[in-house]
Design an enzyme around this catalytic site. Structure first.
Site, PDB file in Angstrom:
ATOM      1  N   ARG A   1       0.851  -1.183   0.000  1.00 34.86           N
ATOM      2  CA  ARG A   1       0.000   0.000   0.000  1.00 34.86           C
ATOM      3  C   ARG A   1       0.889   1.236   0.000  1.00 34.86           C
ATOM      4  NH1 ARG A   1      -4.984   0.077  -1.131  1.00 34.86           N
ATOM      5  NH2 ARG A   1      -5.608   1.541   0.487  1.00 34.86           N
TER       6      ARG A   1
ATOM      7  N   LEU B   1       1.349   4.631   1.423  1.00 35.55           N
ATOM      8  CA  LEU B   1       0.805   5.199   2.647  1.00 35.55           C
ATOM      9  C   LEU B   1       0.605   6.709   2.520  1.00 35.55           C
ATOM     10  CD1 LEU B   1       2.956   3.286   5.290  1.00 35.55           C
ATOM     11  CD2 LEU B   1       0.729   2.653   4.329  1.00 35.55           C
TER      12      LEU B   1
ATOM     13  N   HIS C   1      12.808  -2.981   0.915  1.00 35.06           N
ATOM     14  CA  HIS C   1      12.528  -2.801  -0.513  1.00 35.06           C
ATOM     15  C   HIS C   1      13.551  -3.599  -1.320  1.00 35.06           C
ATOM     16  CE1 HIS C   1      11.152  -0.897  -4.168  1.00 35.06           C
ATOM     17  NE2 HIS C   1      12.414  -0.699  -4.494  1.00 35.06           N
TER      18      HIS C   1
ATOM     19  N   ASP D   1       9.335   4.850  -1.157  1.00 37.76           N
ATOM     20  CA  ASP D   1      10.701   4.292  -1.124  1.00 37.76           C
ATOM     21  C   ASP D   1      11.770   5.385  -1.076  1.00 37.76           C
ATOM     22  OD1 ASP D   1       9.598   1.714  -1.293  1.00 37.76           O
ATOM     23  OD2 ASP D   1       9.548   1.788  -3.456  1.00 37.76           O
TER      24      ASP D   1
ATOM     25  N   GLN E   1      19.058 -12.440   1.149  1.00 37.48           N
ATOM     26  CA  GLN E   1      19.695 -11.323   1.840  1.00 37.48           C
ATOM     27  C   GLN E   1      18.680 -10.547   2.684  1.00 37.48           C
ATOM     28  OE1 GLN E   1      23.020 -10.743   1.917  1.00 37.48           O
ATOM     29  NE2 GLN E   1      23.129 -12.658   0.764  1.00 37.48           N
TER      30      GLN E   1
END
Length: 197
Positions: free
Chosen positions: A95, A97, A113, A149, A177
């Site tokens: 979503r 935000l 991310h 991001d 990772q």
């Protein structure tokens, strides 16, 4: 006895990063405990994983709120606060935000991310990395801000992009990772918020 900071984990799908956090929180020496797993999708596979681990879960379906993102986030925020969580970890929470939730948890909401931000924000990062001819790719954990991001980077993990890579093989290596990085960074953030505990 180590102090375990209560955290909420927000998911939209299978919750593989949530699973890594569940495993970390199960260790006696890990400084966090999960008090809520919340999804915007009632059919998210990760909810069942969380239930099997004995964790409290809640689904708040965003579809019921139409285009009113903030109304949905008010309910999400109420659930997080009711759980007693002090930190929110987004783990595949799909979503965008609004400032309402971002501001409510400023400096206490983390996201993972699947790219080396600022490269390849948004979706389809593995395809984008290959298409761009990137030599390396990876994942980033950052604080959440209003920009998608764009928040301050806390840590990154890198993998090489191989000539033979497909988006799927690259994604699998990055995911390995992610599962190592998220628990480590969360512990670091907690140690900064609660020094000496």
């Amino acid at each position: 006895m180590i102090h375990k900071t209560p955290i909420a984990v927000l998911i939209s799908g299978r919750g593989s990063n949530m699973r890594a956090l569940i495993e970390a929180c199960a260790r006696p020496d890990y400084p966090a405990r999960i008090v809520l797993v919340l999804s915007n999708r009632p059919d998210a596979g990760g909810l069942e994983v969380a239930r099997e681990a004995g964790l409290p879960t809640i689904a708040i379906d965003h579809k019921a709120f139409g285009k009113d993102r903030e109304a949905h986030e008010i309910k999400v925020d109420e659930a997080i606060k009711a759980s007693g969580a002090e930190i929110v970890c987004l783990a595949g929470y799909m979503r965008v935000l609004t400032p309402y939730l971002v501001d409510a948890w400023h400096g206490k909401m983390l996201n993972i991310h699947p790219s080396l931000l600022p490269a390849f924000p948004g979706l389809h990062t593995h395809e984008a990395a290959i298409a761009a001819g990137a030599n390396e790719h990876g994942c980033t954990i950052h604080f959440v801000t209003s920009g998608v991001d764009e928040g301050p980077v806390l840590a990154q993990a890198r993998v090489p992009v191989l000539p033979s890579d497909t988006p799927e093989t690259l994604a699998a290596r990055v995911l390995e990772q992610e599962h190592q990085l998220y628990p480590r960074v969360l512990a670091d953030v907690i140690s900064r918020l609660h020094p000496g505990e």
